[in-house]
Scaffold this motif. Structure first.
Motif, PDB file in Angstrom:
ATOM      1  N   GLU B  17      26.714 -65.148  12.104  1.00 24.38           N
ATOM      2  CA  GLU B  17      26.917 -64.660  10.739  1.00 24.38           C
ATOM      3  C   GLU B  17      26.777 -63.146  10.742  1.00 24.38           C
ATOM      4  OE1 GLU B  17      24.396 -66.629   8.026  1.00 24.38           O
ATOM      5  OE2 GLU B  17      25.532 -65.996   6.263  1.00 24.38           O
ATOM      6  N   VAL B  18      27.838 -62.458  10.331  1.00 20.66           N
ATOM      7  CA  VAL B  18      27.862 -60.995  10.343  1.00 20.66           C
ATOM      8  C   VAL B  18      27.981 -60.520   8.908  1.00 20.66           C
ATOM      9  CG1 VAL B  18      29.205 -58.987  11.049  1.00 20.66           C
ATOM     10  CG2 VAL B  18      28.866 -60.886  12.635  1.00 20.66           C
ATOM     11  N   GLU B  19      27.109 -59.581   8.523  1.00 19.88           N
ATOM     12  CA  GLU B  19      27.153 -59.084   7.144  1.00 19.88           C
ATOM     13  C   GLU B  19      27.082 -57.567   7.104  1.00 19.88           C
ATOM     14  OE1 GLU B  19      24.033 -60.976   5.012  1.00 19.88           O
ATOM     15  OE2 GLU B  19      25.126 -62.857   4.818  1.00 19.88           O
ATOM     16  N   GLY B  20      27.980 -56.963   6.347  1.00 21.00           N
ATOM     17  CA  GLY B  20      27.922 -55.531   6.070  1.00 21.00           C
ATOM     18  C   GLY B  20      27.894 -54.648   7.300  1.00 21.00           C
ATOM     19  N   ILE B  64      26.335 -53.416  23.322  1.00 28.84           N
ATOM     20  CA  ILE B  64      26.744 -52.190  24.023  1.00 28.84           C
ATOM     21  C   ILE B  64      26.640 -51.003  23.068  1.00 28.84           C
ATOM     22  CG2 ILE B  64      28.689 -51.033  25.131  1.00 28.84           C
ATOM     23  CD1 ILE B  64      29.518 -53.771  26.196  1.00 28.84           C
ATOM     24  N   TYR B  65      27.091 -51.197  21.820  1.00 32.51           N
ATOM     25  CA  TYR B  65      26.870 -50.194  20.781  1.00 32.51           C
ATOM     26  C   TYR B  65      25.821 -50.723  19.816  1.00 32.51           C
ATOM     27  CZ  TYR B  65      31.472 -48.294  22.089  1.00 32.51           C
ATOM     28  OH  TYR B  65      32.543 -47.779  22.753  1.00 32.51           O
ATOM     29  N   ARG B  66      25.227 -49.778  19.101  1.00 34.71           N
ATOM     30  CA  ARG B  66      24.266 -50.155  18.076  1.00 34.71           C
ATOM     31  C   ARG B  66      24.916 -49.889  16.718  1.00 34.71           C
ATOM     32  NH1 ARG B  66      18.013 -48.305  18.263  1.00 34.71           N
ATOM     33  NH2 ARG B  66      18.125 -49.556  20.148  1.00 34.71           N
ATOM     34  N   GLN B  67      24.860 -50.852  15.830  1.00 33.76           N
ATOM     35  CA  GLN B  67      25.509 -50.652  14.536  1.00 33.76           C
ATOM     36  C   GLN B  67      24.730 -49.641  13.700  1.00 33.76           C
ATOM     37  OE1 GLN B  67      23.855 -53.518  15.368  1.00 33.76           O
ATOM     38  NE2 GLN B  67      23.207 -54.648  13.550  1.00 33.76           N
ATOM     39  N   ASP B  68      25.444 -48.980  12.757  1.00 33.81           N
ATOM     40  CA  ASP B  68      24.771 -48.050  11.848  1.00 33.81           C
ATOM     41  C   ASP B  68      24.187 -48.795  10.663  1.00 33.81           C
ATOM     42  OD1 ASP B  68      25.429 -45.798  13.386  1.00 33.81           O
ATOM     43  OD2 ASP B  68      27.452 -45.842  12.568  1.00 33.81           O
ATOM     44  N   ALA B  69      24.837 -49.872  10.288  1.00 34.71           N
ATOM     45  CA  ALA B  69      24.314 -50.670   9.178  1.00 34.71           C
ATOM     46  C   ALA B  69      24.796 -52.095   9.354  1.00 34.71           C
ATOM     47  CB  ALA B  69      24.815 -50.104   7.845  1.00 34.71           C
ATOM     48  N   GLY B  70      24.135 -53.017   8.658  1.00 37.86           N
ATOM     49  CA  GLY B  70      24.575 -54.400   8.683  1.00 37.86           C
ATOM     50  C   GLY B  70      23.744 -55.253   9.611  1.00 37.86           C
ATOM     51  N   SER B  71      23.968 -56.563   9.510  1.00 34.88           N
ATOM     52  CA  SER B  71      23.144 -57.477  10.288  1.00 34.88           C
ATOM     53  C   SER B  71      24.004 -58.503  11.000  1.00 34.88           C
ATOM     54  CB  SER B  71      22.159 -58.198   9.361  1.00 34.88           C
ATOM     55  OG  SER B  71      22.884 -59.058   8.506  1.00 34.88           O
ATOM     56  N   ILE B  72      23.523 -58.956  12.143  1.00 39.21           N
ATOM     57  CA  ILE B  72      24.171 -60.020  12.895  1.00 39.21           C
ATOM     58  C   ILE B  72      23.130 -61.113  13.101  1.00 39.21           C
ATOM     59  CG2 ILE B  72      25.323 -60.639  15.043  1.00 39.21           C
ATOM     60  CD1 ILE B  72      25.837 -57.584  15.397  1.00 39.21           C
ATOM     61  N   ARG B  73      23.491 -62.333  12.693  1.00 34.94           N
ATOM     62  CA  ARG B  73      22.589 -63.452  12.949  1.00 34.94           C
ATOM     63  C   ARG B  73      23.273 -64.412  13.893  1.00 34.94           C
ATOM     64  NH1 ARG B  73      18.327 -64.280   9.531  1.00 34.94           N
ATOM     65  NH2 ARG B  73      18.167 -62.637   7.955  1.00 34.94           N
ATOM     66  N   PHE B  74      22.579 -64.747  14.974  1.00 35.81           N
ATOM     67  CA  PHE B  74      23.108 -65.728  15.916  1.00 35.81           C
ATOM     68  C   PHE B  74      22.201 -66.938  15.872  1.00 35.81           C
ATOM     69  CE2 PHE B  74      23.380 -67.443  20.329  1.00 35.81           C
ATOM     70  CZ  PHE B  74      24.712 -67.834  20.265  1.00 35.81           C
ATOM     71  N   GLU B  75      22.766 -68.076  15.507  1.00 34.26           N
ATOM     72  CA  GLU B  75      22.007 -69.314  15.342  1.00 34.26           C
ATOM     73  C   GLU B  75      20.798 -69.095  14.443  1.00 34.26           C
ATOM     74  OE1 GLU B  75      21.407 -70.603  19.393  1.00 34.26           O
ATOM     75  OE2 GLU B  75      23.272 -71.728  19.285  1.00 34.26           O
ATOM     76  N   GLY B  76      21.015 -68.334  13.387  1.00 35.03           N
ATOM     77  CA  GLY B  76      19.967 -68.137  12.397  1.00 35.03           C
ATOM     78  C   GLY B  76      19.007 -67.009  12.686  1.00 35.03           C
TER      79      GLY B  76
END
Lengths: 332, 271
Positions: B17-20, B64-76
């Protein structure tokens, strides 16, 4: 012929030591493209540590072999720790810095280690206690035949065992595959779950362990040690690594042995060929010199340290990638 | 493929789940508020014109890169700036648009490297040659040979990766990423440069991987492949979501057509 054979034996012994030290340079270069100029100092610390242990045990009545082995087994962990700390403190923070920065740092680390050794072991030349009785094995029937000593045999055998062990480690084990993968592409190795930092630390530690044993061999072979001994030894071993093709393990072995042979044969023969009386036969202007001191040479055996660097220069001019080195393009 | 039950599952249906999600390089906004979610077991397509931010998204996903904003959820579970080896350990693997094999390792060794993350014998064992280490190394090699066979290149195991044909290199890269036992496999243009036959075989292979329980995220330019293979498709343009849905619907979406072909008021062209 006897002189030639003798110089070949001496050269092989020396070459094995260079090869073991060169492996330390080439492993580190292969994995992070850094020339670890402090490696020569690691060898020196190995030699010095073993010296301290051997001196402390010399009167203990233990058999000489056991004392040398104890000295080695003290030197190896000390050098492994030094190797680990160098990488962790000096090189890792600069992993992504421009390449010049870690190179200068390496030179700095080398100076720091030299002066630490100076504080601990003094600035004097230290004589290794000659606890091992030198035995010569003549290779011919007369007393002037070429001979190989028990120390030389030990140095050659130990080097061959270590080199073979390292090749097996790198080519046959899981951690070896991880090392080769990291050297080819650290980013992708990371994506495969390889902890790249650990692999790099491991590389430094293994290189330092080899260096420690090389240090003990140098100390026992020459019988002396000095806090600056690592500089010239390291530079020659580095030249050997470049000669063989830096980053290539087999190249470091080949380069080291060639370097030892070149140095021994150079010391043995260049003096004869540049003897003033010898030159007088072909060139004008040497007759007075020949008359005054017939023994003197233009380049005597005291020039032996120069040959390594002549070789380094020639390799860099004619075959920059080294004898077994691959074209740099293949790395990408 | 192993279809073992995942350790954590907050929402059984959603694997990623990827947001923003935003990422900028200096003044260039590569990703801007990208959001999507992938269901367990589906094949999720990611398309968009060149420079839309697809590969950047992969690079952020795999640490490999770090996001500036937003969230990534893997399996919760939230992925908070993990390193690539942690990502691999969690169960996400990827391949690259331009193949990145270890060119001077054999095909077999390339796959064996992928097992690294699932095995634990340390360096001490490697030097002492303990029984456990030897057993583990044997198991790694066995598994690697199975995977070579799975992607159909078992006969090439001992060749250096750089000597393989292009199509075989792509297969090898997939075998290598499968070796990490991923639950989500991200493929960056797996069909690039393949001929029609190779594409057909690739499609079979990807179908088999999904059938074995691995969720797939695919960047692909080949429209027929995407339409034939993917359950759902996300379209990016200039780093933004412009459409998401089933392939058929996406193909007719005017925003998608505009992104690919420019505005076409007269008649709608196929993407």
């Amino acid at each position: 012929m006897d002189t030639f054979l003798q110089q070949v034996i001496n050269g092989l012994t020396l070459g094995c030591v260079y090869a073991v030290v060169a492996l330390g340079y080439t492993m580190v270069y292969g994995i992070i493209q850094l020339i670890n100029f402090a490696h020569g100092e690691v060898v020196m610390i190995g030699c010095m540590t073993a010296f301290s242990v051997i001196v402390a045990l010399a009167g203990s009545g233990l058999p000489p072999i056991a004392i040398v082995l104890l000295g080695t087994s003290a030197a190896v962990p000390v050098c492994m720790i030094v190797g680990y700390v160098i990488e962790r403190v000096a090189y890792r923070p600069l992993r992504n810095a421009p390449r010049l920065a870690p190179l200068i740092t390496a030179i700095g680390v080398s100076i720091v280690l030299q002066h630490l050794a100076l504080l601990v072991w003094s600035r004097n030349i230290i004589a290794f206690p000659q606890i091992i009785q030198l035995k010569l094995f003549r290779l011919g029937h007369s007393d002037t035949s070429a001979a190989i000593s028990n120390v030389q045999v030990a140095v050659i055998v130990a080097s061959v065992v270590m080199m073979a062990g390292l090749l097996l480690l790198v080519h046959r084990t899981k951690v070896g595959i991880a090392m080769r993968a990291t050297s080819q592409n650290p980013l992708v190795a990371g994506l495969m779950g390889v902890d790249v930092n650990r692999v790099i630390s491991f590389t430094f530690v293994v290189g330092a362990a080899l260096g420690a044993v090389a240090g003990v061999m140098v100390g026992t072979y020459y019988g002396i040690a000095h806090y600056q001994m690592g500089f010239l030894l390291g530079l020659k071993a580095f030249s050997a690594a470049v000669l063989g093709g830096i980053g290539n393990l087999a190249g470091a072995v080949l380069g080291g042995i060639l370097m030892g042979l070149i140095e021994a044969l150079g010391a043995g023969y260049v003096g004869d060929f540049t003897n003033v009386c010898f030159l007088d036969k072909f060139l004008p202007g040497f007759s007075n010199a020949c008359f005054a001191s017939p023994e003197s040479s233009l380049f005597g055996s005291n020039y032996k340290d120069v040959y390594a660097f002549i070789v380094l220069i020639l390799v860099l001019v004619f075959r920059p990638s080294g004898l077994l080195g691959e074209r740099v393009g293949d790395r990408a | 493929m192993s279809a073992e039950a995942p350790a954590r599952r907050a929402d059984a249906g959603t694997i990623l789940e990827v947001e923003g999600l935003s990422k900028r390089f200096g003044g260039l906004v590569a990703l801007s508020e990208v959001h999507f979610s992938i269901r367990r077991g589906e094949i999720y397509g990611l398309i968009g014109p060149n420079g839309a931010g697809k590969t950047t998204l992969f690079n952020v996903l795999t640490g490999i890169y770090r996001q500036d904003a937003g969230s990534i959820r893997f399996e919760g579970a939230l992925l908070a700036h993990p390193t690539p080896d942690r990502i691999a350990a969690l169960g996400i693997a990827r391949t690259f648009q331009n193949i990145r094999l270890f060119a001077n390792l054999s095909a077999l060794e390339n796959v064996m490297i992928g097992r690294h993350v699932r095995t634990h014998a340390g360096v001490v064992g490697a030097i002492l040659r303990t029984r456990r280490t030897r057993a583990e190394e044997a198991a790694i090699e066995r598994r690697a040979r199975e995977l070579l066979a799975y992607v159909g290149i078992e006969k090439r195991g001992n060749e250096l990766a750089r000597h393989l044909s292009y199509g075989d290199q792509r297969r090898l890269e997939i075998a290598r990423s499968l070796a990490t036992d991923p639950r989500l496999l991200a493929l960056d243009e797996p069909a690039a440069g393949m001929n029609a036959t190779e594409k057909l075989e690739l499609r079979k292979l990807l179908g088999a991987i999904r059938a074995d329980g691995t969720t797939l995220l695919i960047i692909e330019h080949d429209v027929r492949l995407v339409m034939g293979l993917c359950d759902r498709v996300l379209v990016l343009d200039y780093g933004r979501n412009i459409a998401e849905g089933e392939p058929r619907a996406i193909q007719r979406d005017p925003r998608v057509i505009e992104a690919y072909l420019g505005k076409a008021p007269e008649r709608g062209a196929g993407a």
